[in-house]
Design a protein around this motif. Structure first.
Motif, mmCIF file in Angstrom:
data_model
loop_
_atom_site.group_PDB
_atom_site.id
_atom_site.type_symbol
_atom_site.label_atom_id
_atom_site.label_comp_id
_atom_site.label_asym_id
_atom_site.label_seq_id
_atom_site.Cartn_x
_atom_site.Cartn_y
_atom_site.Cartn_z
ATOM 1 N N THR A 159 56.754 74.205 -62.986
ATOM 2 C CA THR A 159 56.378 74.112 -61.669
ATOM 3 C C THR A 159 57.374 74.659 -60.689
ATOM 4 O O THR A 159 56.996 75.549 -59.861
ATOM 5 N N ILE A 160 58.698 74.865 -60.846
ATOM 6 C CA ILE A 160 59.600 75.320 -59.855
ATOM 7 C C ILE A 160 59.572 76.882 -60.274
ATOM 8 O O ILE A 160 59.540 77.770 -59.130
ATOM 9 N N GLY A 161 58.967 77.400 -61.428
ATOM 10 C CA GLY A 161 58.739 78.861 -61.552
ATOM 11 C C GLY A 161 57.457 79.540 -60.685
ATOM 12 O O GLY A 161 57.600 80.441 -60.274
ATOM 13 N N THR A 162 56.532 78.466 -60.511
ATOM 14 C CA THR A 162 55.357 78.781 -59.772
ATOM 15 C C THR A 162 55.626 79.233 -58.525
ATOM 16 O O THR A 162 54.877 79.915 -57.814
ATOM 17 N N VAL A 163 56.825 78.497 -57.947
ATOM 18 C CA VAL A 163 57.012 78.459 -56.270
ATOM 19 C C VAL A 163 58.400 78.974 -56.190
ATOM 20 O O VAL A 163 59.076 79.101 -55.173
ATOM 21 N N GLU A 164 59.167 79.743 -57.045
ATOM 22 C CA GLU A 164 60.214 80.555 -57.010
ATOM 23 C C GLU A 164 60.234 81.431 -55.896
ATOM 24 O O GLU A 164 61.213 81.387 -55.272
ATOM 25 N N THR A 165 59.215 82.073 -55.695
ATOM 26 C CA THR A 165 59.328 83.347 -54.818
ATOM 27 C C THR A 165 59.430 82.428 -53.347
ATOM 28 O O THR A 165 59.933 82.899 -52.499
ATOM 29 N N LEU A 166 58.390 81.452 -53.432
ATOM 30 C CA LEU A 166 58.310 80.795 -51.926
ATOM 31 C C LEU A 166 59.779 79.972 -51.616
ATOM 32 O O LEU A 166 60.146 80.135 -50.477
ATOM 33 N N PHE A 167 60.213 79.538 -52.604
ATOM 34 C CA PHE A 167 61.910 78.901 -52.205
ATOM 35 C C PHE A 167 62.688 80.088 -51.910
ATOM 36 O O PHE A 167 63.788 80.073 -51.049
ATOM 37 N N ARG A 168 62.669 81.274 -52.751
ATOM 38 C CA ARG A 168 63.710 82.266 -52.362
ATOM 39 C C ARG A 168 63.701 82.874 -50.970
ATOM 40 O O ARG A 168 64.449 83.176 -50.190
ATOM 41 N N GLU A 169 62.119 83.189 -50.576
ATOM 42 C CA GLU A 169 61.837 83.714 -49.418
ATOM 43 C C GLU A 169 61.607 82.882 -48.163
ATOM 44 O O GLU A 169 62.034 83.370 -47.074
ATOM 45 N N HIS A 170 61.218 81.836 -48.469
ATOM 46 C CA HIS A 170 61.007 81.003 -47.175
ATOM 47 C C HIS A 170 61.439 79.630 -47.077
ATOM 48 O O HIS A 170 61.470 79.090 -45.941
ATOM 49 N N TRP A 171 61.776 78.850 -48.344
ATOM 50 C CA TRP A 171 62.356 77.635 -48.322
ATOM 51 C C TRP A 171 63.660 77.518 -48.842
ATOM 52 O O TRP A 171 63.784 76.893 -49.953
ATOM 53 N N PRO A 172 64.936 77.994 -48.395
ATOM 54 C CA PRO A 172 66.171 78.044 -48.738
ATOM 55 C C PRO A 172 66.561 76.689 -49.119
ATOM 56 O O PRO A 172 67.237 76.493 -50.048
ATOM 57 N N THR A 173 66.322 75.662 -48.400
ATOM 58 C CA THR A 173 66.950 74.362 -48.880
ATOM 59 C C THR A 173 66.297 73.897 -49.957
ATOM 60 O O THR A 173 67.157 73.200 -50.815
ATOM 61 N N SER A 174 65.059 74.194 -50.542
ATOM 62 C CA SER A 174 64.592 73.870 -51.757
ATOM 63 C C SER A 174 65.259 74.786 -52.762
ATOM 64 O O SER A 174 65.624 74.260 -54.030
ATOM 65 N N ALA A 175 65.474 75.960 -52.471
ATOM 66 C CA ALA A 175 66.175 76.710 -53.583
ATOM 67 C C ALA A 175 67.525 76.275 -53.833
ATOM 68 O O ALA A 175 68.060 76.435 -55.021
ATOM 69 N N ALA A 176 68.065 75.869 -52.669
ATOM 70 C CA ALA A 176 69.412 75.302 -53.064
ATOM 71 C C ALA A 176 69.622 74.298 -53.911
ATOM 72 O O ALA A 176 70.568 73.694 -54.886
ATOM 73 N N VAL A 177 68.553 73.353 -54.103
ATOM 74 C CA VAL A 177 68.463 72.086 -54.788
ATOM 75 C C VAL A 177 67.706 72.405 -56.401
ATOM 76 O O VAL A 177 68.501 72.284 -57.309
ATOM 77 N N TYR A 178 66.639 73.242 -56.394
ATOM 78 C CA TYR A 178 65.729 73.383 -57.660
ATOM 79 C C TYR A 178 66.080 74.811 -58.283
ATOM 80 O O TYR A 178 65.424 75.038 -59.356
ATOM 81 N N LEU A 179 66.843 75.658 -57.666
ATOM 82 C CA LEU A 179 67.296 76.959 -58.518
ATOM 83 C C LEU A 179 68.655 77.020 -58.606
ATOM 84 O O LEU A 179 69.669 77.910 -57.864
#
Length: 610
Positions: A159-179
């Motif tokens: 699931t994280i893989g499908t939204v990895e780009t979203l997290f990196r480009e738009h949702w940095p607070t999610s990237a901080a937790v899930y990447l």
């Protein structure tokens, strides 16, 4: 006569005992719930602890800021109750606001579809009124797993893989937790969420700060959530952030601290239907739960007792009944506090008898809601086999259009990944019973609120932007949820609790399980393991509201002769993997005998007991 397969076997034993049973969609949560029973807690203590652990170990399927309906039977009170943990739309959430943003459909992700998070208050209400333990007792396992780590099941990194780009480009607070470390974590890796652990640890500290009774602690925990630091963090995030969502644009949030402080979980009577010696109980028409009751009412007019539960007659009848029930769901269901729902008519003999005549020998490709004078509004007819999307035009009329295949990657980039759900069922030695289907607050639903460690839910995507529709968006209204736990009495006594994740499929797999158990004589594990199926005939409750008229998806284990006959009858049959339909769990009580079972699909669910 019952059809019993003499060669039947199960993937695991049906749990059988007298002390207590727990079944959930994750083995860790099941173990925690069983541990609570072993420590002297009752089914409700175990249920609350199980729910909090599921938030940690299945973050792609539910989270602390999600929602939940619960059905419980407390032997001290001698009656079943529904606990509504479905929060309503914010005061500022109006159709005018959404259309003013240029939207004709609620986004599926981001801040706009956030409603008041309902799960926490529902669990605290249950703990206070039905449990025996303190706040620390039911939260310490969740805190421990969030702080020290838990092994990632395969679907979480996927699931994280499908939204990895979203997290990196738009949702940095999610990237901080899930990447962590800037990478998608590996399946099986130990994963921690320190901010989430601290949020719940702070709840415990504030609950215990004033001393006093167990009930006083629970009330302080509720206040810390709805009027304290949790609500404040949500309010600040929604006021100060504009985030990318499935519309392809950035939007701010509408949810406020006042919205959260103004709402509490409520207790309701379940909606009931008599089916032979059983009384089947569901949450009200603010959920899709009554669609199971409508299906059973329709099917009560057929002789299912001698049918092969993997045969074409059985499958055809259940699917055609589901098409009618779900068309009514989309036409008449809504929050009864705001709209008139013809509940008695929908479950009446006369209405059901008339609807039953629509079930013929061949598959219907039409969208056929009932007509009840003065009630409801159809979302429009769809005929044929192509995938369609349903929205609302600026004039408030439903619109239908094909879903293009090319933008799929773009939709995933914006977070349009299907969310799912968790479920558990528990019965203790006293006869207390609880069944719950928590969901929402998925890791891919909305950006993580950094002060809390988890995101908001997006249940508001189920609202329609059509003021004449029973499921229209409006301040204070509950979205018509897909979450759908089930309980059944047998000869007037609490007997069975069951449910499944699966969105619109929940109230397809739920009646299938029940019918196999009641008519085919299958035990709980056999009824779960049996080949299953679902229809995609009606519009999805989730963005972008797709439907596939006539499409029936079956597991590969359904016999070839059955598939051929279903196709001859006009069903557009697609064949899925051998073990791909549903994540059911169940628990039952027959006198002092307690039983439980869980789904082998996905290799996560487990039942335990003794």
């Amino acid at each position: 006569m019952s059809f019993i397969n003499p060669n039947a076997f199960t993937t695991r034993p049906e749990i059988d005992g007298t002390f207590g049973v727990v079944a959930s969609t994750h083995w860790i949560a099941t173990a925690v719930g069983m541990g609570i029973l072993e420590r002297g807690g009752n089914a409700f203590d175990a249920g609350v602890a199980t729910a909090f652990v599921l938030q940690v170990v299945e973050p792609h399927l539910n989270g602390p800021l999600g929602d939940v309906p619960v059905i419980l039977h407390d032997v001290r009170r001698g009656r079943p109750d529904v606990v509504c943990g479905q929060g309503p739309a914010p005061a500022a959430a109006t159709i005018e606001h959404m259309t003013g943003l240029g939207l004709d459909m609620m986004p599926g992700t981001g801040l706009l579809p956030a409603v008041v998070p309902g799960s926490f208050d529902a669990w605290m209400l249950i703990l206070r009124d039905h449990g025996t333990m303190r706040v620390r007792d039911v939260l310490e396992a969740a805190i421990g797993y969030a702080a020290r780590g838990f092994p990632l099941v395969e679907r979480i990194p996927a699931t994280i893989g499908t939204v990895e780009t979203l997290f990196r480009e738009h949702w940095p607070t999610s990237a901080a937790v899930y990447l962590p470390g800037g990478e998608v974590p590996r399946p099986g890796a130990l994963f921690t969420n320190p901010a989430m652990a601290e949020t719940y640890a702070r709840i415990v500290r504030e609950a215990e700060a004033g001393g006093g009774s167990r009930e006083a602690e629970v009330e302080r925990a509720r206040k810390a959530w709805s009027q304290g630091f949790v609500a404040e963090a949500i309010d600040a995030f929604c006021r100060t952030q504009e985030v990318m969502d499935t519309s392809g644009r950035r939007h701010g949030g509408l949810l406020t601290g006042q919205d959260i402080a103004s709402w509490q979980a409520t207790i309701e009577e379940p909606v009931a239907l008599s089916y032979g010696r059983y009384t089947v109980l569901k949450a009200g028409f603010w959920s899709q739960g009554p669609a199971t009751l409508q299906q059973l009412a329709l099917l009560s007019g057929f002789d299912l007792g001698g049918l092969d539960p993997a045969g074409p007659d059985f499958i055809h009848l259940q699917v055609e009944a589901a098409k009618l029930a779900f068309a009514d769901r989309d036409t008449f269901y809504g929050d009864p506090d705001f709209v008139r729902v013809p509940a008695e008519t929908l479950l009446s003999d006369a209405y059901t008898d008339a609807r039953r005549t629509l079930i013929g020998e061949t598959a219907s490709l039409d969208y056929r809601p009932g007509t009840i004078e003065g009630y409801g509004k159809s979302i429009g007819a769809r005929v044929g086999g192509e995938r369609t999307a349903v929205g609302a035009s600026g004039a408030g009329e439903p619109t239908v259009g094909r879903i293009p295949t090319a933008p799929r990657a773009q939709r995933e980039k914006m977070g349009a990944v299907s969310g799912d759900t968790v479920h558990f069922d528990i019965v203790d030695r006293h006869g207390n019973m609880i069944t719950a289907t928590p969901s929402g607050g998925w890791l891919h639903s909305s950006p993580v609120i950094p002060a809390l460690g988890f995101p908001l839910g997006t249940r508001g995507q189920m609202f329609w932007l059509d003021p004449a529709h029973p499921q229209a968006l409006g301040p204070g209204r509950r979205p018509r949820t897909t979450l759908s736990p089930t309980m059944a009495l047998r000869d007037g006594n609490p007997y069975l609790a069951w449910g499944t994740p699966g969105g619109d499929q929940q109230d397809q797999w739920i009646p299938q399980f029940f019918l196999r158990h009641v008519h085919a004589g299958m035990n709980l594990q056999e009824a779960i393991d049996a080949p299953a199926w679902h229809s995609e005939h009606f519009p999805s409750s989730f963005w972008p509201r797709t439907s596939r008229p006539g499409v029936l998806v079956v597991e590969r284990r359904v016999p070839e002769a059955t598939i051929a006959e279903l196709r001859r009858r006009g069903h557009v049959v697609e064949i899925g993997d051998e073990w791909s339909e549903g994540r059911l769990t169940a628990a039952s009580r027959d006198g002092h005998r307690l039983r439980a079972a869980a789904n082998p699909r996905g290799m996560q669910g487990y039942a335990a007991g003794r």
